[in-house]
Design an enzyme around this catalytic site. Structure first.
Site, PDB file in Angstrom:
ATOM      1  N   GLU A   1       0.881  -1.816  -0.224  1.00 15.18           N
ATOM      2  CA  GLU A   1      -0.149  -0.216  -0.196  1.00 15.18           C
ATOM      3  C   GLU A   1       1.176   1.253  -0.185  1.00 15.18           C
ATOM      4  OE1 GLU A   1      -3.497  -1.731   2.703  1.00 15.18           O
ATOM      5  OE2 GLU A   1      -2.223  -0.081   3.372  1.00 15.18           O
ATOM      6  N   PRO A   2       1.788   1.355  -0.857  1.00 14.13           N
ATOM      7  CA  PRO A   2       2.425   2.529  -1.207  1.00 14.13           C
ATOM      8  C   PRO A   2       1.781   4.105  -0.932  1.00 14.13           C
ATOM      9  CG  PRO A   2       2.689   1.296  -3.207  1.00 14.13           C
ATOM     10  CD  PRO A   2       2.537   0.717  -2.507  1.00 14.13           C
TER      11      PRO A   2
ATOM     12  N   ARG B   1       4.753  19.493   7.995  1.00 13.22           N
ATOM     13  CA  ARG B   1       4.997  18.464   8.237  1.00 13.22           C
ATOM     14  C   ARG B   1       6.355  18.518   9.041  1.00 13.22           C
ATOM     15  NH1 ARG B   1       7.617  14.611   5.758  1.00 13.22           N
ATOM     16  NH2 ARG B   1       7.196  13.593   6.448  1.00 13.22           N
TER      17      ARG B   1
ATOM     18  N   TYR C   1       6.372  16.748  12.557  1.00 12.19           N
ATOM     19  CA  TYR C   1       7.745  15.066  12.306  1.00 12.19           C
ATOM     20  C   TYR C   1       9.671  16.278  12.125  1.00 12.19           C
ATOM     21  CZ  TYR C   1       3.993  13.713  10.494  1.00 12.19           C
ATOM     22  OH  TYR C   1       2.105  13.104  10.355  1.00 12.19           O
TER      23      TYR C   1
ATOM     24  N   CYS D   1       0.569  32.658  12.683  1.00 15.46           N
ATOM     25  CA  CYS D   1       0.798  33.171  13.979  1.00 15.46           C
ATOM     26  C   CYS D   1       1.068  32.056  14.572  1.00 15.46           C
ATOM     27  CB  CYS D   1      -0.746  34.131  14.568  1.00 15.46           C
ATOM     28  SG  CYS D   1      -0.899  35.036  13.177  1.00 15.46           S
TER      29      CYS D   1
HETATM   30  N1  LLP Z   1      -0.790   1.969   5.008  1.00 13.97           N
HETATM   31  C1  LLP Z   1      -1.923   2.336   5.990  1.00 13.97           C
HETATM   32  C2  LLP Z   1      -2.770   1.532   6.326  1.00 13.97           C
HETATM   33  C3  LLP Z   1      -1.094   3.191   6.244  1.00 13.97           C
HETATM   34  O1  LLP Z   1      -1.541   3.882   7.932  1.00 13.97           O
HETATM   35  C4  LLP Z   1      -0.353   4.112   5.481  1.00 13.97           C
HETATM   36  C5  LLP Z   1      -0.114   5.918   5.837  1.00 13.97           C
HETATM   37  C6  LLP Z   1       0.098   3.529   3.894  1.00 13.97           C
HETATM   38  C7  LLP Z   1      -0.920   2.332   3.988  1.00 13.97           C
HETATM   39  C8  LLP Z   1       0.890   4.305   3.706  1.00 13.97           C
HETATM   40  O2  LLP Z   1       2.258   4.563   3.903  1.00 13.97           O
HETATM   41  P1  LLP Z   1       3.308   5.243   3.358  1.00 13.97           P
HETATM   42  O3  LLP Z   1       3.752   4.395   1.982  1.00 13.97           O
HETATM   43  O4  LLP Z   1       2.578   6.533   2.761  1.00 13.97           O
HETATM   44  O5  LLP Z   1       4.057   5.431   4.088  1.00 13.97           O
HETATM   45  N2  LLP Z   1       1.453  12.367   7.295  1.00 13.97           N
HETATM   46  C9  LLP Z   1       2.528  11.096   8.152  1.00 13.97           C
HETATM   47  C10 LLP Z   1       2.805  10.012   7.746  1.00 13.97           C
HETATM   48  C11 LLP Z   1       1.848   9.034   7.763  1.00 13.97           C
HETATM   49  C12 LLP Z   1       1.528   7.981   7.176  1.00 13.97           C
HETATM   50  C13 LLP Z   1       0.100   7.023   8.034  1.00 13.97           C
HETATM   51  N3  LLP Z   1      -0.039   6.079   7.742  1.00 13.97           N
HETATM   52  C14 LLP Z   1       3.986  12.087   7.154  1.00 13.97           C
HETATM   53  O6  LLP Z   1       3.456  13.124   6.467  1.00 13.97           O
HETATM   54  O7  LLP Z   1       4.769  11.896   7.459  1.00 13.97           O
END
Ligand code: LLP
Length: 445
Positions: free
Chosen positions: A301-302, A341, A345, A372
């Site tokens: 799930e990218p 972000r 983070y 602000c």
């Molecule tokens: N599948 C599930 C169940 C997830 O919770 C996520 C991300 C993904 C797939 C996709 O992951 P990715 O390939 O994008 O790493 N807001 C944070 C990232 C939160 C990710 C949450 N879940 C940020 O800006 O770094």
């Protein structure tokens, strides 16, 4: 050609089509970024459409060369809009919707519902109803309460719903604590520990209107090491062996989530998608053979690794000031309303001036947003060539979790989003207007 090589050395996170054009300005997919800013306004999210497509194809090819039974599911939380759902459908990916809103967006794009996976750790009855009504292919169950609720609603609708169980494998991926989701102390999913996940299998198999087809685990985001994926495959295989023995569960679909890192700066070096596919397919096959179970269909799930580096944000510089003896500030017309972000983070971004990306830097400055809050700093230390008000400043690699976490703090309308391709630009999300900001509001009577 030489110029574009120089550019890619200077700014690794920009889309691969980026170069310096004949007028010495930044160009992406054949579009001059200063001209885009003039035409569409700022702040502006710019996506290189071909870069997104290429990254989708890299995933599809990497898995298809190793397995005939796989699924690549785009995690739309990274960036969700109608256009990207259309693009994902055209590239043959499935889609992860993390809420009713993301599901609705996908349905509006006519994304094939049977290829949608609904996620969420606190879905409401309304969200589950919408998923059932629209006949989504799979729902990933996160808790016992959700399982019971879904079973009830599905029974009422006379539908048997295919489901996966979200398992928390207790794997620590080395990433920021807030985006680590697979460790034991997590709000997500059923823990492997203390038989919680096994009990969930038993319950799901008993639920009359649910068809338990597989399990899911997502261990975190912005991951640079493949080892946690291999460990996850091993743990899940042990779990599946126990689930088979105790409850006769045949796992047909194993979804290992997303998480592959993107390049935000020169030190970021995530493994290529091909190596991710190799690690996942080979470890799932080996681990399933070890526990003497047939290999299931593999899903990933990218989100970030597909869209982060395809996107950039263009701002206008509003003010430049020096706090003597301390530091320089370059303030732009966006900030934590379009990119949370750095504040959430500590994420680090690269910045450049689109009108003269190769000019020698003259100052080091903090890029401040317009909000602000003292913490509204987009980049702590950027080296820039004599920035002045009116310059178009670009932050690179903002394609994931930028627009999707955008907000209206300080009454800031959300930016426009454009896709660029072969020298053409198309608005895929309009800029919010001040009217949009107030149009849901009512005057006191
Ligand atoms: N599948 C599930 C169940 C997830 O919770 C996520 C991300 C993904 C797939 C996709 O992951 P990715 O390939 O994008 O790493 N807001 C944070 C990232 C939160 C990710 C949450 N879940 C940020 O800006 O770094």
């Amino acid at each position: 050609m030489l110029v574009s090589v120089t550019m890619s050395l200077l700014i690794p996170p920009l889309p691969r089509s980026s170069k310096v054009n004949a007028t010495g300005r930044l160009e992406v997919a054949g579009c001059d970024v200063v001209e885009l800013a003039t035409e569409f306004g700022t702040p502006l999210f710019i996506y290189d459409e071909q870069e997104i497509r290429d990254r989708c194809r890299a995933y599809m090819e990497a898995f298809s060369t190793r397995s005939s039974n796989f699924e690549v599911i785009y995690a739309s939380k990274a960036f969700s809009c109608i256009a990207i759902c259309q693009l994902m459908a055209a590239e043959g990916l499935s889609l992860d919707a993390a809420s009713g809103g993301e599901l609705y967006t996908a349905l509006t794009a006519w994304f094939p519902p049977e290829k949608i996976f609904l996620h969420g750790n606190a879905n409401t009855a309304g969200e589950l109803e919408l998923a059932l009504r629209s006949e989504v292919g799979h729902i990933v169950i996160d808790s016992m309460d959700e399982m019971m609720e879904l079973d009830r609603i599905a029974a009422r609708r006379g539908r048997r719903q295919q489901v996966l169980l979200r398992i928390t494998p207790g794997i620590e991926a080395h990433t920021h604590d807030f985006i680590q989701t697979g460790k034991l102390d997590s709000k997500f999913g059923f823990a492997l520990a203390e038989g919680v996940a096994l009990d969930a299998v038993a319950a799901a198999k008993k639920a009359g209107s649910l068809d338990l087809v597989g399990i899911h685990a997502h261990i975190g985001s912005q991951i640079f090491s493949l080892e946690p994926y291999r460990q996850t495959a091993a743990r899940l295989a042990d779990f599946l062996a126990a689930a088979r023995e105790k409850h006769g569960f045949d796992c047909r679909l194993l979804d290992l989530g997303g998480g592959l890192g993107a390049v935000y700066g020169p030190d970021d070096d995530p493994p290529p998608v091909d190596r991710l596919a190799e690690a996942i397919v080979s470890s799932v096959e080996a681990e399933m053979a070890r526990v003497e179970l047939p290999p299931p269909r593999i899903a990933v799930e990218p989100g970030r690794s597909i869209v982060a580096n395809a996107g950039l944000t263009a701002y206008e510089v509003e003010t430049v000031k020096t706090v003597a003896g301390l530091r320089n500030f370059v303030a732009v017309n966006g900030g934590m309303s379009d990119n949370l972000r750095p504040m959430l983070y500590g994420a680090v971004y690269q910045a450049l001036i689109a009108g003269r990306p190769l000019a020698e830097p003259t100052i080091t400055a903090a890029i401040a947003g317009k909000h602000c809050e003292s913490g509204d700093i987009l980049v702590n230390e950027a080296s820039l060539p004599g920035p002045v008000p009116g310059d178009i400043l670009v932050t690179a690699a903002t394609g994931a979790y930028g627009y999707s976490m955008a907000n209206n703090y300080n009454g800031q309308p959300r930016p426009a989003v454009i896709f660029v391709k072969d020298g053409n630009a198309q608005v895929v999300i309009k800029r919010e207007s001040y009217e949009d900001l107030v149009h849901l509001q009512e005057k006191l009577e």
